[in-house]
Design a protein around this motif. Sequence first.
Motif, PDB file in Angstrom:
ATOM      1  N   THR A  25      14.313  79.195  34.007  1.00 63.25           N
ATOM      2  CA  THR A  25      13.942  79.469  32.517  1.00 63.25           C
ATOM      3  C   THR A  25      13.696  77.954  31.942  1.00 63.25           C
ATOM      4  N   GLU A  26      13.012  78.123  30.825  1.00 63.55           N
ATOM      5  CA  GLU A  26      12.610  76.540  30.368  1.00 63.55           C
ATOM      6  C   GLU A  26      12.679  77.084  28.574  1.00 63.55           C
ATOM      7  N   ASP A  27      13.061  75.687  28.243  1.00 62.66           N
ATOM      8  CA  ASP A  27      13.161  75.591  26.717  1.00 62.66           C
ATOM      9  C   ASP A  27      11.929  75.383  25.989  1.00 62.66           C
ATOM     10  N   HIS A  28      11.507  76.218  25.048  1.00 61.33           N
ATOM     11  CA  HIS A  28      10.160  75.823  24.174  1.00 61.33           C
ATOM     12  C   HIS A  28      10.545  75.427  22.856  1.00 61.33           C
ATOM     13  N   SER A  29      11.743  74.854  22.649  1.00 60.47           N
ATOM     14  CA  SER A  29      12.054  74.226  21.319  1.00 60.47           C
ATOM     15  C   SER A  29      11.356  73.227  20.897  1.00 60.47           C
ATOM     16  N   VAL A  30      10.910  73.018  19.756  1.00 57.55           N
ATOM     17  CA  VAL A  30      10.207  72.007  19.334  1.00 57.55           C
ATOM     18  C   VAL A  30      11.257  70.710  19.262  1.00 57.55           C
ATOM     19  N   ARG A  31      10.683  69.484  19.802  1.00 63.43           N
ATOM     20  CA  ARG A  31      11.669  68.316  19.974  1.00 63.43           C
ATOM     21  C   ARG A  31      11.286  67.343  18.810  1.00 63.43           C
ATOM     22  N   PHE A  32      12.046  66.849  18.360  1.00 61.06           N
ATOM     23  CA  PHE A  32      11.892  65.804  17.195  1.00 61.06           C
ATOM     24  C   PHE A  32      12.560  64.382  17.703  1.00 61.06           C
ATOM     25  N   ARG A  33      11.858  63.460  17.362  1.00 59.79           N
ATOM     26  CA  ARG A  33      12.452  62.125  17.511  1.00 59.79           C
ATOM     27  C   ARG A  33      13.219  61.522  16.175  1.00 59.79           C
ATOM     28  N   GLN A  34      14.312  60.730  16.619  1.00 58.72           N
ATOM     29  CA  GLN A  34      15.128  60.367  15.133  1.00 58.72           C
ATOM     30  C   GLN A  34      14.349  59.295  14.707  1.00 58.72           C
ATOM     31  N   LEU A  35      14.164  59.010  13.598  1.00 52.79           N
ATOM     32  CA  LEU A  35      13.379  58.040  12.679  1.00 52.79           C
ATOM     33  C   LEU A  35      14.036  57.462  11.393  1.00 52.79           C
ATOM     34  N   GLN A  36      14.222  56.189  11.076  1.00 50.06           N
ATOM     35  CA  GLN A  36      14.576  55.892   9.847  1.00 50.06           C
ATOM     36  C   GLN A  36      13.778  56.274   8.735  1.00 50.06           C
ATOM     37  N   ARG A  37      14.000  56.670   7.702  1.00 47.75           N
ATOM     38  CA  ARG A  37      13.605  57.458   6.540  1.00 47.75           C
ATOM     39  C   ARG A  37      12.698  56.332   5.855  1.00 47.75           C
ATOM     40  N   GLY A  38      11.238  56.409   5.698  1.00 50.26           N
ATOM     41  CA  GLY A  38      10.189  55.536   5.166  1.00 50.26           C
ATOM     42  C   GLY A  38       9.790  54.613   6.001  1.00 50.26           C
ATOM     43  N   THR A  39      10.162  54.904   7.441  1.00 46.91           N
ATOM     44  CA  THR A  39       9.381  54.032   8.309  1.00 46.91           C
ATOM     45  C   THR A  39       8.806  54.787   9.637  1.00 46.91           C
ATOM     46  N   SER A  40       8.588  54.361  10.693  1.00 40.23           N
ATOM     47  CA  SER A  40       8.308  54.846  11.814  1.00 40.23           C
ATOM     48  C   SER A  40       8.941  54.172  12.938  1.00 40.23           C
ATOM     49  N   ASP A  41      10.131  53.623  12.424  1.00 35.64           N
ATOM     50  CA  ASP A  41      11.058  53.179  13.535  1.00 35.64           C
ATOM     51  C   ASP A  41      11.912  54.135  13.954  1.00 35.64           C
ATOM     52  N   ARG A  42      12.042  54.189  15.586  1.00 35.42           N
ATOM     53  CA  ARG A  42      12.991  54.878  16.076  1.00 35.42           C
ATOM     54  C   ARG A  42      14.363  54.653  16.047  1.00 35.42           C
ATOM     55  N   VAL A  43      15.075  55.802  16.040  1.00 37.33           N
ATOM     56  CA  VAL A  43      16.605  55.364  15.857  1.00 37.33           C
ATOM     57  C   VAL A  43      17.314  55.871  17.433  1.00 37.33           C
ATOM     58  N   ARG A  44      17.854  55.008  17.946  1.00 37.22           N
ATOM     59  CA  ARG A  44      18.441  55.360  19.427  1.00 37.22           C
ATOM     60  C   ARG A  44      19.849  55.156  19.359  1.00 37.22           C
ATOM     61  N   ASN A  45      20.420  55.824  20.140  1.00 39.86           N
ATOM     62  CA  ASN A  45      21.968  55.893  20.491  1.00 39.86           C
ATOM     63  C   ASN A  45      22.255  54.630  21.375  1.00 39.86           C
ATOM     64  N   GLN A  46      23.485  53.847  21.133  1.00 40.21           N
ATOM     65  CA  GLN A  46      23.971  52.966  21.805  1.00 40.21           C
ATOM     66  C   GLN A  46      25.441  53.226  22.221  1.00 40.21           C
ATOM     67  N   ARG A  47      25.560  52.522  23.320  1.00 41.29           N
ATOM     68  CA  ARG A  47      27.086  52.524  23.721  1.00 41.29           C
ATOM     69  C   ARG A  47      27.898  51.114  22.951  1.00 41.29           C
ATOM     70  N   VAL A  48      28.572  51.614  22.180  1.00 36.57           N
ATOM     71  CA  VAL A  48      29.090  50.419  21.034  1.00 36.57           C
ATOM     72  C   VAL A  48      30.606  50.301  21.251  1.00 36.57           C
ATOM     73  N   ASN A  49      31.030  49.135  21.420  1.00 32.27           N
ATOM     74  CA  ASN A  49      32.501  48.917  21.162  1.00 32.27           C
ATOM     75  C   ASN A  49      33.166  49.251  19.902  1.00 32.27           C
ATOM     76  N   GLU A  50      33.949  50.248  19.743  1.00 24.90           N
ATOM     77  CA  GLU A  50      34.151  50.582  18.238  1.00 24.90           C
ATOM     78  C   GLU A  50      35.155  49.501  17.523  1.00 24.90           C
ATOM     79  N   ARG A  51      35.902  48.543  18.452  1.00 23.83           N
ATOM     80  CA  ARG A  51      36.656  47.325  17.905  1.00 23.83           C
ATOM     81  C   ARG A  51      35.620  46.348  17.591  1.00 23.83           C
ATOM     82  N   THR A  52      34.812  45.870  18.349  1.00 26.19           N
ATOM     83  CA  THR A  52      34.021  44.432  18.157  1.00 26.19           C
ATOM     84  C   THR A  52      32.396  44.839  17.576  1.00 26.19           C
TER      85      THR A  52
END
Length: 353
Positions: A25-52
């Motif tokens: 099977t294949e997924d035909h769902s429409v894909r979206f990128r995460q952007l910061q509102r008001g810009t064309s800047d991509r928002v990416r997930n990062q591995r971040v140390n919760e404490r530092t």
Amino acid sequence: MARAMWSGTLSFGLVTVPVALYSATEDHSVRFRQLQRGTSDRVRNQRVNERTGEEVPYADVVKGFELAEGEYVVVEPQELEEISPGRSKTIEILGFVELDQVEPILFDKTYYLGPKGKEYAKVYALLREALGRTGKAGIAKFAMRGREYLTAVHAEGDTLTLHTMHFADEVRDPHGEVDNLPEADLALQERELKAAEQLIGMLAMEWRPDDYHDDYEARVRELVEAKLEGREVVRSEEPVVATNVVDLMEVLNRSMAAVGRAPAPTAESEPESERPVVAAKEKAKSAARKAAGTAAAKAAKPTGSRLGELTKAQLYEKASELDVKGRSSMTRDELQEAVEKAAGPKRRLKAVS
């Protein structure tokens, strides 16, 4: 051709055949990128140390099994690889069962199994034909991507199909998850049951998967196209009203009448328990008497007045025959209007008159 996701050996008894696994099977769902509102800047997930608050390199990430708040057993990636079942390269069939004995809730994803080379075609065909003739499914385990799967292998057409399955302890008990389930011994009126059974029979249809489409995906694409063109898309949906238990019999009768195969029974006609059955019989007799005189009308394209009697599914079928664009995202009324237009102006004028 698609690349195989996994390759190994399928075995039953002493018979083995090298196979490759492909996604079915294949997924035909429409894909979206995460952007910061008001810009064309991509928002990416990062591995971040919760404490530092600092980003952590992937090489410095280890697994932690939490024992208590802030207390972990640390496991290195290499340790998991050593015990991983991913090193296994065999789908070993443990036994065979009737496919319809496996509850649908246990099935997860579906894959195709193919012979790894032409030289293995005969052994592959032997298993496929044997499974097809017996109607059995082979229950097997195999490992892929560091996880062990329970699977069912069966013949489907000229291909072997593999379904990954949930283990029994992964299926939740509905009585512990679903509120307000009716009691097993809840008293139901026989006349209401008969009417519900009759309605189900009247709505029985042939299963044709090509008749069904992802309407939500079509609407999302329409929204994107509209925003690109500066248009606004506004849709209104009629609210769904829960069936009043007091009027359940009346709703069932009206449902059967709406299907178009039984007239709505009146209070003065047959006894209450027999009304839906008698109504259907009378309708059948009436339909038989009119059959000879309506053959030509049925063959012709439907007029506006006849379209008003069709269900949404029937209107969609007419829209498909007339190649109406955008039909998958239309409401029932929109489908009727589109079919009327596609059928031609003469028929619309005739319907108006």
